[in-house]
Design an enzyme around this catalytic site. Structure first.
Site, PDB file in Angstrom:
ATOM      1  N   ARG A   1       0.840  -1.186   0.000  1.00 41.67           N
ATOM      2  CA  ARG A   1       0.000   0.000   0.000  1.00 41.67           C
ATOM      3  C   ARG A   1       0.882   1.246   0.000  1.00 41.67           C
ATOM      4  O   ARG A   1       1.808   1.379   0.798  1.00 41.67           O
ATOM      5  CB  ARG A   1      -0.914   0.001   1.230  1.00 41.67           C
ATOM      6  CG  ARG A   1      -1.932   1.125   1.252  1.00 41.67           C
ATOM      7  CD  ARG A   1      -2.827   0.992   2.475  1.00 41.67           C
ATOM      8  NE  ARG A   1      -3.640  -0.208   2.404  1.00 41.67           N
ATOM      9  CZ  ARG A   1      -4.095  -0.862   3.474  1.00 41.67           C
ATOM     10  NH1 ARG A   1      -3.804  -0.442   4.687  1.00 41.67           N
ATOM     11  NH2 ARG A   1      -4.843  -1.953   3.321  1.00 41.67           N
TER      12      ARG A   1
ATOM     13  N   ARG B   1      -2.305   6.097   9.860  1.00 41.55           N
ATOM     14  CA  ARG B   1      -2.300   5.616   8.485  1.00 41.55           C
ATOM     15  C   ARG B   1      -2.354   6.793   7.505  1.00 41.55           C
ATOM     16  O   ARG B   1      -2.287   7.956   7.900  1.00 41.55           O
ATOM     17  CB  ARG B   1      -3.511   4.692   8.264  1.00 41.55           C
ATOM     18  CG  ARG B   1      -3.597   3.491   9.224  1.00 41.55           C
ATOM     19  CD  ARG B   1      -2.657   2.382   8.833  1.00 41.55           C
ATOM     20  NE  ARG B   1      -2.835   1.176   9.618  1.00 41.55           N
ATOM     21  CZ  ARG B   1      -3.634   0.157   9.289  1.00 41.55           C
ATOM     22  NH1 ARG B   1      -4.393   0.222   8.225  1.00 41.55           N
ATOM     23  NH2 ARG B   1      -3.679  -0.929  10.055  1.00 41.55           N
TER      24      ARG B   1
ATOM     25  N   LYS C   1      -4.349   0.529  14.898  1.00 44.02           N
ATOM     26  CA  LYS C   1      -4.252   1.514  13.822  1.00 44.02           C
ATOM     27  C   LYS C   1      -5.001   2.789  14.194  1.00 44.02           C
ATOM     28  O   LYS C   1      -5.916   2.781  15.016  1.00 44.02           O
ATOM     29  CB  LYS C   1      -4.821   0.924  12.543  1.00 44.02           C
ATOM     30  CG  LYS C   1      -6.259   0.447  12.654  1.00 44.02           C
ATOM     31  CD  LYS C   1      -6.659  -0.333  11.427  1.00 44.02           C
ATOM     32  CE  LYS C   1      -8.022  -0.995  11.598  1.00 44.02           C
ATOM     33  NZ  LYS C   1      -8.379  -1.854  10.461  1.00 44.02           N
TER      34      LYS C   1
ATOM     35  N   LYS D   1      -6.707   6.316  12.294  1.00 44.30           N
ATOM     36  CA  LYS D   1      -7.100   6.849  10.991  1.00 44.30           C
ATOM     37  C   LYS D   1      -7.591   8.290  11.115  1.00 44.30           C
ATOM     38  O   LYS D   1      -8.418   8.587  11.980  1.00 44.30           O
ATOM     39  CB  LYS D   1      -8.184   5.980  10.371  1.00 44.30           C
ATOM     40  CG  LYS D   1      -7.717   4.559  10.084  1.00 44.30           C
ATOM     41  CD  LYS D   1      -8.799   3.715   9.419  1.00 44.30           C
ATOM     42  CE  LYS D   1      -8.290   2.338   9.051  1.00 44.30           C
ATOM     43  NZ  LYS D   1      -9.317   1.507   8.388  1.00 44.30           N
TER      44      LYS D   1
ATOM     45  N   CYS E   1     -14.858  -3.665  -0.625  1.00 41.98           N
ATOM     46  CA  CYS E   1     -13.462  -3.945  -0.274  1.00 41.98           C
ATOM     47  C   CYS E   1     -12.929  -5.037  -1.191  1.00 41.98           C
ATOM     48  O   CYS E   1     -13.651  -5.594  -2.018  1.00 41.98           O
ATOM     49  CB  CYS E   1     -13.357  -4.367   1.185  1.00 41.98           C
ATOM     50  SG  CYS E   1     -14.081  -6.000   1.508  1.00 41.98           S
TER      51      CYS E   1
ATOM     52  N   CYS F   1      -7.446 -11.384   0.565  1.00 36.82           N
ATOM     53  CA  CYS F   1      -7.584 -10.985   1.968  1.00 36.82           C
ATOM     54  C   CYS F   1      -7.775 -12.222   2.838  1.00 36.82           C
ATOM     55  O   CYS F   1      -8.705 -13.011   2.618  1.00 36.82           O
ATOM     56  CB  CYS F   1      -8.752 -10.024   2.144  1.00 36.82           C
ATOM     57  SG  CYS F   1      -8.989  -9.536   3.869  1.00 36.82           S
TER      58      CYS F   1
ATOM     59  N   CYS G   1     -15.957  -9.249   5.190  1.00 37.20           N
ATOM     60  CA  CYS G   1     -15.903  -9.605   6.610  1.00 37.20           C
ATOM     61  C   CYS G   1     -16.410  -8.408   7.402  1.00 37.20           C
ATOM     62  O   CYS G   1     -16.655  -7.338   6.833  1.00 37.20           O
ATOM     63  CB  CYS G   1     -14.474  -9.978   7.009  1.00 37.20           C
ATOM     64  SG  CYS G   1     -13.385  -8.560   7.232  1.00 37.20           S
TER      65      CYS G   1
ATOM     66  N   CYS H   1     -13.699  -2.317   6.021  1.00 31.85           N
ATOM     67  CA  CYS H   1     -12.780  -1.510   5.207  1.00 31.85           C
ATOM     68  C   CYS H   1     -13.504  -0.588   4.224  1.00 31.85           C
ATOM     69  O   CYS H   1     -12.998   0.477   3.890  1.00 31.85           O
ATOM     70  CB  CYS H   1     -11.820  -2.419   4.448  1.00 31.85           C
ATOM     71  SG  CYS H   1     -10.635  -3.270   5.512  1.00 31.85           S
TER      72      CYS H   1
END
Length: 1492
Positions: A1000, A1069, A1134, A1136, A1355, A1361, A1400, A1404
């Site tokens: 990424r 991120r 994480k 954001k 996603c 994934c 899932c 995302c």
């Protein structure tokens, strides 16, 4: 590095050679065996020269030339699959009398995709359909193919014999000046139950002396010139007589006697005894088996077990030269029946080589040979074994001895069962408009001429519509254009004809360039225009040219057919077309799915590509549009440009089922390409004329198969030139097959290891887990640690990595099993369970076991689905008891609904387990204290270094082995993944997962330059899978990056002035920013802020530059790193951050940890930001302690205060976030646990300025504005619709190529939107028309989608994934299309409805703020959520669980109709479903799961 069978051979070769050549291929590296030698003893005290050659570079030519020139004793280490291509050079080497010894391991081939396993002493066949083992066996076909080249051939049946005969071969080659081939079974050479005695220091000098070497050089120097000038010719009798000095090759007797003499020396030195032809058994045997030593082990073992008094065995060590006399002398004269034991050939032949040799021996013409046999000629039978023959049992031998065989040929191991034959489904008329036809139209447009009709059977190769049908028509058209060219040539050369000079020049240039489509069009158009100008004065040939002006354009002629043509290449007419040298192209579609491929060799399709390549003048390409669009494009263009016949083999799997899903076709294609069943390549003979390599490999993972394919090419070219009629059988015989593991050897190693472990301490414990995620495996690891603390020897493994028979050897087995899908076993436990559930008895009465299951009692909501809860563990426990195993303790059931999820039950179950194993409570030892394993990992990593650098150097695997490294690489912007579409097939083949990496790229605010776009485009082709992903967080993402390309990928990204640091991991991120093109000045200010904030919060470790950019430390310098903001443990999870610019909330500001909402002054300039905190999307199905949350607005800060505010918000989370439970570690939980007022107070205490009251703002939507818009600065911006952010080329929409062309001429920016689309920004008015023309050309102007499609987002999910439970990116468009008919019917085509899908519950694609959301629950099943705010301000709520596609459509269709009929003016769908009571509004994250 692990040793191989080549190690012992290398030792023998090194001891007695003057020169050594090793032939490496992608699957075999014998050069490493030389590198591993620690004993460098040589008889001459001078180390031999070692040269490494590549298998695809015609290595034996170099070897032959070197041996002839230097006259040295030369050894070669190679695999048998290199022999066919070497045949011409082997003949020449033998004629030169070179002392060359080729030590060759038999190469494994998949004989017929089946195998045999032994259960309780008896053989049972198992088809390789997932259970059992793969039918990969050593093949002796290549060895038999070179038996007549003049090489002597030695064979052995075990590792010690292989070493001993290697020394003998070296000596015999020198002393007879005869090249030898020492053939070894690859399995036998590499492993044995006995230790190999390497006594070369004593044996080698006793076998070879300096006098032997000198005598050999003298003999070889006298070789006649004719031997050196021809591959096959031998001197005629007269020629030989005329040159009496020319030595002839050593006779059979000379070679046989010399080998026998050397074997006697070997026995004297070592005590180990061999004979060239060795008889074992009674002197008066009635039946004698005859076998090459290389295939005799199982037969030898079975005969000894049979204890027959009248049965013997002849084992052939020296197979060539074949000595009839010595064979007959070894055979008892009492014999009545000879059974030749030999591997069944892949293709049907009446007789096998050894059978013919044996039979011929009894009909000898030599007086000496006749005298050797005094008995009656016995009955001779051919007992052929399938596979490796390793499964031949005592019962098989007994049946062969007692049965009366009506035919002289029979299969001795008939239980070796091949797969049933299947065939491809013919294409239906609806499939005619294939992607390939679309691409032909796209590439060649008005030049395209498809001769056979698309709507007729001729496309699909019916018997009455063969290639010849269209060929005849095409030849006529080609001839017509040739006549036209001749007319033009005569016209321009006619001095009597008055032609204007410009016209003469145009016609001349056209004639010179008529075979070049572009130049032919350019000069042809010039000529047509000039002819049109003078049309009234045209006479004679000029008038004729004018009437035929359509011939100026070079047509692209194509015939299209299907795989029916491949079953009989000659009779189908393909042969006649490709041998014609005509400039026509064949596109041949293969529709057979990989999973239904034909396994029967006699019915297998022939390889048209290989067949055509052997003509030497045919362009050949093998393509698959669902694997690589760009490769198809290149192949079609190159085929058209090639002056001669071209064949493009195009894969388009068509499963025999209704309503075939594109995902199914994609998976079938991926399997075919990954396994090598359908290799991607291009073969262009025209490149050879330019001095370039004609073969280009375009698929990544099947180089092994392609190398095998190419290694044979040189030899086949020669044979086909001499005898074209044999081509069909040859193409079948050399098809590359997949490799797989030797299961029996693996099982033995595991058994031995288990016995070893049993002696290390207390009772040995085997811990087996079944886990789709990491929980079950994590518990297994904890048990291993606990066992060590209690002095127990323990090991752990996935269930599928052991066989159920292993349980019989274990005293204590602990199972930890999670629940997948609808009560299914996880992927890495399914084969174990399949075998166990089918077992009716198993010797486990002395095995004690315990089972702990992980499940969720509320995962499936319906009462009838309660049976799915922990079903795998329950069934496993019951089955083990049924088979007689003894439970240590009761079944343990972990439940995600418990207070601490599965940990609640585990805390009770684990102590009982240790007690049942006789372990006392630990005293003075801290057992597994609750701590943050991830924090410990970060601390131990030395600021994110870990062992990543070392892992990158390990070329034995495609993964980073260390678990910690796979977590640490996330901080570097990298996720290790594997292709889940390929998991099960690769598992069947014994291959590791198809590992690759997702990379990424951090792009603050989503703004990139055209140069950076071009760099990303190129990097995706060079190091990734050829596509470019625009993410939901305005980042670039590469998929399919192989480990060997990973460092290059990162370096190229950094070269473009972008990077990947902190794009993932427990850090801040990539910061998102509204790409607002209208408010031009404001966008620059907020984007600059986003860029500055991103730089401010960037980790400061130098690990990134050291590992990826090779910025090495000074030698001896200690690593002293520092993280002023993060510290050594970084953040709990994480973090954001987004920046929104009202009235558009495309960044979904409420869905992130920290948000900044731009507030403007009256003049439109940036005043500052309202600050939001505590948003987040992730949750876990069934776990109500996890939930999404929308952020709170806590106040306003000025532009100058914003960066410090952002830093302090992050630091509060750093200091107070939950570091023990990662599912509870986001800022949203910190705020909900402590309260928003506490948070504001804590934050304010860290700031030197007060946070002001929030200022007014208003959001209207969260969508992108498509098409052209003009900013306040008069610059233009175009927003392209990119389906789910995947930039790729398809036949209908070549978007990737289009954006590349735009980037080449664009002077503004590329802005990635938060909804995965793309804005071509800052286009000058003068450049707009040019950009528009490119948008139209490459279908980027297509915006006539429904509002639902334009506002949908998904996603990635499958196949890469690891967390995906269901499809997402690949499936959402087709689901929306199912709803669009209703949407358009009720007048909602242009209404924006926000629809999002994830594979899932981690969120995302930010599904929980969508008006309609589909969240994957299991494959093909989704939880449906309704009622999110249209501009992202409100969470949605669960409507129904686990709906399938028909159920989703059935539920939403009437709802959409009702919305169209009953909505209020301006009312959005999310608001409507709440107002009318379909769903309850979600007022906070804590009430997200409240459905009442």
């Amino acid at each position: 590095m692990a040793s191989t069978g080549f190690d012992n051979l290398a030792q023998a070769a090194f001891a007695s050679s003057e020169a050594i050549f090793t032939i490496n291929s992608p699957s075999s590296h014998p050069s490493r065996a030389i590198d591993r030698l620690s004993d460098k003893y040589t008889i001459s005290n001078t180390s031999p020269a070692v040269t490494t050659l590549q298998a695809n570079a015609d290595p034996f030519q170099k070897i032959q030339e070197s041996a002839a020139t230097n006259k040295e004793l030369t050894s070669v280490l190679a695999t048998s699959d290199s022999l066919l291509a070497a045949i011409p050079h082997l003949f020449k080497t033998a004629s030169q009398r070179s002392a060359v010894v080729v030590h060759v391991e038999t190469k494994e081939r998949d004989s017929d995709n089946s195998t045999t396993q032994h259960i309780n002493g008896s053989a049972a066949s198992t088809k390789s359909t997932g259970a059992g083992h793969n039918g990969v066996v050593p093949s002796y076909a290549d060895l038999m193919a070179v038996r007549q080249t003049g090489f002597a051939v030695l064979t052995s049946d075990n590792a010690q014999a292989a070493f001993d005969l290697a020394l003998v071969a070296q000596a015999a080659a020198v002393q007879t000046s005869t090249p030898f081939l020492n053939a070894v079974n690859s399995a036998a050479a590499g492993a044995s139950g006995k230790k190999i005695v390497l006594d070369h220091q004593r044996v080698a000098p006793a076998l070879i002396s300096e006098l032997d070497l000198a005598a050999h050089r003298e003999r070889q120097s006298a070789v006649s010139e004719i031997s050196l000038s021809s591959l096959y010719l031998k001197p005629q009798e007269g020629e030989a007589a005329a040159d009496s000095a020319a030595p002839t090759a050593a006779s059979t007797e000379e070679v046989y006697n010399k080998v026998e003499e050397l074997l006697a020396v070997l026995q004297k030195q070592t005590g180990r005894s061999y004979r060239p032809i060795e008889y074992q058994g009674p002197a008066n045997a009635k039946t004698v088996f005859v076998s090459l030593a290389i295939g005799s082990s199982s037969l030898d073992h079975a005969l000894k077990a049979h204890h027959a008094k009248d049965v013997g065995l002849i084992k052939i060590h020296l197979y060539r030269p074949w000595s009839e006399r010595h064979f007959l002398q070894a055979l008892p004269t009492s014999v009545e029946r000879v059974i030749v034991f030999e591997q069944s050939p892949a293709a049907h032949t009446a007789w096998t080589p050894l059978f013919l040799d044996v039979s011929a021996s009894f009909h000898a013409t030599s007086a000496d040979d006749k005298a050797a046999w005094a008995g009656k000629v016995p009955k001779i039978l051919s007992a052929r074994f399938r596979g490796s023959g390793a499964d031949v049992t005592d019962a098989d031998v007994k049946a062969a001895l007692t049965s009366e065989h009506a035919k002289p040929t029979f299969i001795i191991n008939p239980h070796f069962v091949a797969q049933p034959v299947s065939s491809a489904s013919p294409l239906q008329e609806s499939d005619v408009d294939t992607p390939y036809i679309q691409m032909l139209n796209q590439v060649f447009q008005d030049r395209l001429n498809i001769e056979n009709g698309l709507k007729t059977d001729s496309v699909w190769g019916s018997a009455n519509q063969s290639p010849e049908f269209g060929y005849g028509s095409l030849v006529t058209k080609v001839a017509a254009r040739a006549r036209f060219a001749e007319l033009v040539s005569k016209t321009v050369q006619d001095s009597n004809l008055k032609i204007a000079e410009p016209l003469r020049k145009a016609l001349t240039q056209w004639h010179l360039n008529r075979s070049d489509s572009k130049l032919a069009k350019r000069h042809g158009d010039e000529a047509i225009a000039l002819l049109q100008e003078a049309k009234d004065g045209l006479v004679g040939s000029l008038a004729e040219i004018s009437t035929q002006s359509s011939q100026f354009a070079k047509p692209s002629h194509w015939l299209i057919g299907a795989d029916a043509w491949a079953f009989d290449i000659a009779n189908s007419g393909v042969h006649h077309v490709i041998s014609s040298n005509a400039d026509i192209n064949l596109l041949i579609l293969d529709t057979e799915p990989y999973t239904a491929r034909t396994q029967n060799p006699e019915n297998r399709k022939k390889d048209i590509g290989l067949y055509a390549m052997n003509y030497g003048s045919v362009f050949v390409a093998s393509v698959a549009v669902y694997s690589s669009y760009s490769q198809v494009l290149h192949a079609l263009i190159e085929a058209d440009q090639y002056q001669g016949p071209s064949i493009v083999l195009a894969y388009l799997p068509h499963p025999d089922e209704e309503n075939v899903s594109p995902i199914t076709v994609l998976k079938e294609t991926k399997l075919a390409v990954d396994t090598g069943y359908w290799p991607l390549y291009r073969w262009n003979p025209a490149l050879e004329e330019k001095g370039e390599e004609p073969f280009r490999l375009d698929s990544e993972r099947i180089k092994l198969d392609l190398q095998q394919f190419l290694e044979r090419e040189n030899h086949l070219s020669l044979i086909i030139q001499q005898n074209p009629d044999v081509a069909r059988t040859l193409t079948h015989s050399i098809e590359s097959e997949a490799k797989a593991r030797d299961v029996a050897l693996k099982k033995k190693a595991k058994d031995d290891f288990a016995k070893l472990m049993g002696g290390l301490g207390g009772p040995p414990v085997l811990i087996l887990f079944g886990s789709d995620g990491s929980n079950a495996e994590g518990l297994a690891k904890r048990l291993v640690k606990g066992a060590k603390l209690r002095n127990l020897s323990a090991r752990y493994s996935a269930m599928d990595d052991v066989s159920i028979e292993d349980l019989t050897l274990e005293k204590h087995v602990i199972f930890v099993v999670s629940t997948a899908g609808q009560g299914e076993f996880p992927v890495n436990a399914r084969e174990f369970w399949k075998a166990l559930s089918a077992a009716t008895e198993l010797g486990v009465s002395e095995t004690k076991f315990a089972v702990f299951g992980l499940g969720d009692s509320h995962y499936w909501p319906r009462e009838e689905d309660a049976i799915f809860y922990n079903r795998p563990s329950k069934e496993l426990n019951a089955k083990l008891i049924e088979l007689g195993a003894q439970p240590l303790i009761d079944l343990g059931l972990g439940n995600d609904q418990d207070a601490d999820a599965f940990e609640t039950a585990w805390a009770v179950w684990e102590p009982l387990l240790w007690t049942s194993l006789g372990c006392k409570p630990l005293e003075g030892v801290a057992e597994e204290p609750k701590k943050s394993a991830d924090d410990a990992m970060k601390i131990d990593s030395n600021y994110l270094r870990g062992t990543i650098a070392e892992g990158l150097l390990d070329d034995t695997t495609g993964q980073l082995r260390a678990e910690a490294d796979t977590k640490l690489t996330k901080f570097h912007g990298i996720y290790q993944q594997d292709d889940r579409d390929l998991r099960e097939e690769r598992k069947k083949q014994g291959l590791e997962k198809a590992f690759s990496f997702m990379v990424r790229v951090r792009v603050p605010g989503g703004v990139a330059t055209p140069a950076q776009w071009l760099a990303m485009d190129s990097i995706s082709d060079v190091t990734a899978n050829g596509t470019l992903k625009l993410t939901t967080r305005q980042a670039f993402q590469f998929h399919g990056v192989l480990k060997r390309n990973l460092k290059k990928n990162i370096q190229l990204i950094n070269k473009s002035l972008l990077d990947t640091i902190a794009a993932c991991g427990d850090v801040n991120r990539n910061i998102m920013c509204n790409p607002n093109p209208h408010q031009s000045d404001l966008h620059k200010q907020v984007n600059d802020f986003a860029t500055d904030l991103s730089a401010h919060l960037l980790p400061k470790t130098s690990a990134y530059r050291e590992i990826w950019l090779d910025q090495k430390l000074v030698k001896g310098e200690a690593v002293v790193d520092h993280e002023p903001l993060y510290g050594p443990t970084y953040l709990p999870r994480k973090f954001k951050i987004v920046v929104a610019v009202p009235p558009n909330n495309d960044v979904d500001v409420y869905a992130h940890d920290l948000g900044f909402i731009a507030i403007t002054n009256k003049d439109g300039s940036l005043a500052g930001f309202n600050v939001t905190v505590g948003g987040g999307m992730g949750m876990t199905h069934g776990n109500k302690k996890t939930y999404p949350r929308v952020a709170d607005v806590i106040g306003f800060v000025t532009t100058e205060q914003a960066i410090e505010t952002g830093e302090k918000v992050m630091l509060v989370q750093r200091d107070f976030g939950d570091r023990m439970n990662r599912k509870h570690a986001r800022l949203k939980y910190t705020i909900d646990d402590r309260g928003i007022e506490w948070f504001k107070t804590e934050l304010q205490s860290r700031l030197p300025f007060p946070i002001q009251e929030a200022r007014p703002f208003k959001f209207l939507d969260n969508a992108d504005r498509y098409g052209w818009t003009q900013g306040q600065d008069k610059m233009w911006h175009y927003c392209c619709y990119i389906e789910n952010g995947r930039v790729k080329d398809t036949p209908a929409e070549p978007h990737k190529t289009g954006l590349r062309e735009i980037a080449k001429i664009h002077n503004g920016e590329f802005r990635l939107t938060p909804n995965q689309h793309l804005i071509i920004a800052n286009v000058k008015a003068s450049e707009k028309a040019h950009i528009q023309s490119l948008l139209e050309q490459y279908k980027l102007d297509k915006l006539n989608y429904t509002g639902a499609m334009l506002n949908s987002m998904a996603c990635v999910a499958f196949p890469t994934c690891s967390l995906a439970m269901a499809e997402s990116e690949r499936y959402l468009p087709s689901l929306v299309q199912l709803l669009e008919s209703t949407i358009e019917e009720v007048g909602l085509r242009d209404d924006a409805i926000t629809i999002r899908m994830t594979g899932c519950p981690n969120g995302c694609a930010r599904p929980y703020v969508a008006e309609i959301a589909f969240v994957g629950k299991a494959f093909g099943a989704y939880n449906v959520y309704l009622g999110g705010g249209h501009h992202g301000q409100r969470l949605n709520k669960l409507y129904k669980e686990s709906l399938t596609e028909p159920e989703i459509v059935a539920e939403l269709t009437p709802m959409i109709r009702r919305y169209a009929a009953e909505r209020l003016d301006g009312e959005h769908f999310g608001d409507f479903v709440i107002r009318v009571g379909i769903i309850k509004a979600t007022l906070s994250g804590k009430t997200f799961h409240d459905l009442s």
